[in-house]
Design an enzyme around this catalytic site. Structure first.
Site, PDB file in Angstrom:
ATOM      1  N   TRP A 108      -4.420   0.420   3.738  1.00 57.20           N
ATOM      2  CA  TRP A 108      -3.786   1.350   4.674  1.00 57.20           C
ATOM      3  C   TRP A 108      -3.522   0.651   6.007  1.00 57.20           C
ATOM      4  CZ3 TRP A 108      -4.462   3.633   9.411  1.00 57.20           C
ATOM      5  CH2 TRP A 108      -3.757   4.826   9.640  1.00 57.20           C
ATOM      6  N   TRP A 151      -9.548   8.594  -1.833  1.00 58.30           N
ATOM      7  CA  TRP A 151      -9.908   7.821  -0.642  1.00 58.30           C
ATOM      8  C   TRP A 151     -11.255   7.123  -0.795  1.00 58.30           C
ATOM      9  CZ3 TRP A 151      -6.708   5.856   2.476  1.00 58.30           C
ATOM     10  CH2 TRP A 151      -5.557   6.517   2.873  1.00 58.30           C
ATOM     11  N   TRP A 171       0.810  -1.227   0.000  1.00 62.12           N
ATOM     12  CA  TRP A 171       0.000   0.000   0.000  1.00 62.12           C
ATOM     13  C   TRP A 171       0.841   1.273   0.000  1.00 62.12           C
ATOM     14  CZ3 TRP A 171      -4.730   1.929  -0.508  1.00 62.12           C
ATOM     15  CH2 TRP A 171      -4.966   3.222  -0.015  1.00 62.12           C
ATOM     16  N   MET A 172       0.391   2.245  -0.810  1.00 61.00           N
ATOM     17  CA  MET A 172       1.010   3.577  -0.799  1.00 61.00           C
ATOM     18  C   MET A 172      -0.092   4.637  -0.799  1.00 61.00           C
ATOM     19  SD  MET A 172       3.534   5.317  -3.630  1.00 61.00           S
ATOM     20  CE  MET A 172       2.318   5.693  -4.885  1.00 61.00           C
ATOM     21  N   ASN A 173       0.108   5.735  -0.027  1.00 64.22           N
ATOM     22  CA  ASN A 173      -0.703   6.935  -0.285  1.00 64.22           C
ATOM     23  C   ASN A 173       0.195   8.165  -0.427  1.00 64.22           C
ATOM     24  OD1 ASN A 173      -1.307   6.045   2.713  1.00 64.22           O
ATOM     25  ND2 ASN A 173      -1.838   8.185   2.820  1.00 64.22           N
ATOM     26  N   ASP A 174      -0.029   9.228   0.267  1.00 61.99           N
ATOM     27  CA  ASP A 174       0.536  10.547  -0.057  1.00 61.99           C
ATOM     28  C   ASP A 174       2.042  10.579  -0.375  1.00 61.99           C
ATOM     29  OD1 ASP A 174      -1.860  10.806   1.285  1.00 61.99           O
ATOM     30  OD2 ASP A 174      -1.074  12.049   2.877  1.00 61.99           O
ATOM     31  N   ARG A 209      -2.050  17.758  11.665  1.00 64.75           N
ATOM     32  CA  ARG A 209      -1.024  16.963  10.970  1.00 64.75           C
ATOM     33  C   ARG A 209      -0.542  17.564   9.646  1.00 64.75           C
ATOM     34  NH1 ARG A 209      -5.772  13.762  10.760  1.00 64.75           N
ATOM     35  NH2 ARG A 209      -6.738  13.693   8.698  1.00 64.75           N
ATOM     36  N   ASP A 210       0.386  16.833   9.039  1.00 62.19           N
ATOM     37  CA  ASP A 210       0.907  17.046   7.678  1.00 62.19           C
ATOM     38  C   ASP A 210       1.703  18.350   7.546  1.00 62.19           C
ATOM     39  OD1 ASP A 210      -0.590  14.767   7.352  1.00 62.19           O
ATOM     40  OD2 ASP A 210      -2.210  15.732   6.233  1.00 62.19           O
ATOM     41  N   PHE A 217       3.172   9.665   9.831  1.00 68.16           N
ATOM     42  CA  PHE A 217       2.211  10.239   8.884  1.00 68.16           C
ATOM     43  C   PHE A 217       2.917  11.244   7.963  1.00 68.16           C
ATOM     44  CE2 PHE A 217      -2.441   9.700  10.479  1.00 68.16           C
ATOM     45  CZ  PHE A 217      -2.289   8.329  10.502  1.00 68.16           C
ATOM     46  N   GLU A 247      -6.248  18.493   4.687  1.00 64.16           N
ATOM     47  CA  GLU A 247      -5.031  17.687   4.853  1.00 64.16           C
ATOM     48  C   GLU A 247      -3.937  18.202   3.912  1.00 64.16           C
ATOM     49  OE1 GLU A 247      -6.683  13.333   6.089  1.00 64.16           O
ATOM     50  OE2 GLU A 247      -6.725  13.714   3.953  1.00 64.16           O
TER      51      GLU A 247
END
Ligand code: FRU
Length: 557
Positions: A109, A354, A82-85, A215-216, A141, A267
């Site tokens: 995720w 998402w 799995w990969m996201n941002d 976050r982020d 994160f 986000e």
């Protein structure tokens, strides 16, 4: 998973093949290939298709079609899992770093790590070992990375410039126990060009003030005040912080209430200056989920001014502006450290949504990044907007250049048919004339299963759209098979330009030189091997066009 046999439909139109300008001897060879080899291969393929056993119950379409047919060839994707941002994007010492939200334990995720890859050109990627793993403070994160040549952080040693990653620690136990303070900001640093990372002993550097979504962090150097600025996503707004040394942070201000869309949580923000006709403006990117332009997640932007403390937008508060009008460009942030003499603001996003990212039918990995893009500002009717163009480095993937015969197009005009084995990836550049501004025209990629994806213009008011209603496997999510429409935000002239990149499971559409952009995933059960221009009503004219078959950077070229 649907049975591929049940997806077979007949084409809703008759293809009128018109082959591109013959240029001897390449064109001669093409004619031979087209007249003799392609039909022969087609007969053999259809014979093979008839005799191929149907997939057994539970066997995926993908297994039946061979291994990894949806594996992107010109986009970054993890080898597996799995990969996201995208995270920690920094250019340093001749390399573009791409870190990314990664779960090496599953295809969905999970406990987040930072995966890592480097590239000399944002096009060809080399996978490196996982850079950051979860620890006693939690999962790793999203966040950013900067080079600190002045060693303000005092994390450098022996004159070596530290790369400093600023990220969110997410404590899953606190989150589960109903605490509000489970997200804090932390540092890690590298003294060996990002190959190995050490977590800072004083983590976290920014404690949680009692807010659940906190976050982020995206950090950049603000030269006018000689300090670091952090923009942080906090529920459905952003907070700005400043720091002399990346270790201690002071809250400056907040932006958000009353501006843009608040349908979902904000986000992955980014903040950077850009030039418009010699005037500096500041762009604030904010990803939002849900509430995106096509449902699920999407990235809005604000244009305004930033004085090192406060962001003041200049647009109409009720306008929600989207960086990309497709369904599949999320959490995009820009590279820090790009040399001033280059001058570009370079970005890529997570090419998924998402709403269905954890269900897309790929195996053994999930997700890819968008193509890298260069951002620019433009003026439309007195308002400033953000455009994006594919980076020039992508031209190095062109393995051939096929000029298309200019001339009228009514209904549908095929510009190329490619043997299934060679199909994709492609770049197609078109300039189309629309007499009287009337427009329902564009490009369609299709295959022998009757599946297709269309990208074009419609309505005299000027809309760009992508129709993926019949683009292949979409059964994994309600609403995936849809037509997406995006405003052009400019007066469509008599000539419209369209640049389209087609990879194994995506289409990226740059209209009017990047003033309107759409990115959409597609999962054809056979590669798209026909390309045609269509005109829904009346007649359009192909003023000029070029088809570029591309080589995949994973092909070992
Ligand atoms: C955005 C996001 C971020 C978070 C990360 C977790 O897609 O939700 O806000 O840091 O993903 O993987």
């Amino acid at each position: 998973m649907p049975n591929p046999g049940s997806m077979k439909t007949t084409l809703p139109f008759r293809l009128k093949p018109i082959f591109p300008v013959p240029v001897f001897p390449v064109a001669f060879l093409r004619i031979i290939v087209r007249r003799i080899a392609v039909p022969l291969i087609a007969v053999l393929l259809s014979f093979a298709a008839c005799t191929r056993p149907e997939p057994a119950a539970g066997e995926s379409v993908q297994t039946a079609l061979g291994s990894e047919p949806w594996r992107p060839r010109i986009h970054f994707s993890p080898d597996s899992m799995w990969m996201n941002d995208p995270n920690g994007m920094v250019y340093f010492d001749g390399e573009y770093h791409l870190f990314y939200q990664y779960y090496p334990g599953d295809k969905v995720w999970g406990p987040m790590h930072w995966g890592h890859a480097v590239s000399p050109d944002m096009v060809r990627w080399e996978h490196l070992p996982v850079a950051l793993v979860p620890d006693s403070l939690g999962y790793i994160f999203s966040g950013s990375a900067v080079a600190d040549p002045a060693n303000t952080s005092r994390l450098g040693q022996d004159g070596r410039t530290p790369l400093v990653a600023v990220f969110t620690h997410h404590d899953p136990d606190l989150a589960r126990d109903g605490s509000d303070v489970f997200q804090v900001q932390s540092l890690a640093f590298s003294l060996d060009r990002g190959r190995t990372w050490t977590k800072y002993g004083g983590n976290p550097v920014l404690a949680n003030p009692g807010i659940r979504d906190f976050r982020d962090p995206k950090v950049s150097w603000f030269a006018d005040r000689s300090c670091w600025i952090m923009v942080l996503a906090v529920q459905d707004r952003v907070h700005f912080y400043s720091s002399p040394d990346l270790r201690t942070w002071t809250r400056e201000s907040e932006f958000g209430p009353g501006w843009g869309t608040h349908e979902g949580v904000w986000e992955c923000p980014d903040l950077f200056p850009m030039d418009l006709y010699g005037q500096q403006k500041w762009v604030l990117l904010v990803s939002v989920n849900p509430g995106g332009p096509q449902g699920g997640s999407g990235t809005q932007y604000f244009v305004g001014d930033f004085d090192g403390s406060r962001f003041v937008p200049e647009q109409n508060p009720t306008d929600t502006l989207w960086m990309d009008g497709g369904a599949d460009n999320y959490a995009g942030v820009s590279w820090s450290g790009v040399p001033a003499e280059d001058g570009r603001r370079l970005l890529l996003g997570w090419m998924s949504n998402w709403a269905y990212a954890q269900q897309v039918p790929t195996h053994p990995w999930r997700s890819a990044m968008t193509l890298p893009r260069s951002l620019f500002l433009f003026d439309a009717g007195g308002e400033t907007h953000l455009g994006s163009r594919p980076v020039r480095e992508l031209a190095s993937l062109r393995k051939d250049s096929v000029p298309l015969v200019p001339g009228p197009v009514t209904a549908l005009r095929e510009i190329s048919e490619i043997s299934g084995m060679d199909a994709g990836p492609f770049e197609v550049d078109l300039t189309l004339r629309v007499p009287g501004g009337r427009a329902d025209l564009g490009i369609v990629f299709s295959n022998d299963e009757g599946e297709e994806v269309r990208a074009g213009f419609r309505n005299p008011g000027g809309e760009l759209y992508v129709d993926r209603t019949r683009s292949g496997d979409g059964a994994f999510s309600n609403g995936f098979a849809a037509t997406h429409v995006h405003p052009l935000r400019m007066d469509p002239g008599e000539e419209l330009t369209l640049r389209v990149y087609l990879d194994q499971s995506s289409v990226e559409v740059f209209a009017e030189d990047g003033k309107a952009v759409m990115t959409d995933l597609v999962f054809p059960t056979r590669p798209f091997n026909r390309i045609a221009i269509y005109c829904g009503e009346g007649e359009t004219e192909l003023v000029s066009g070029t088809l570029y078959p591309l080589k995949g950077f994973r092909d070992g070229h």
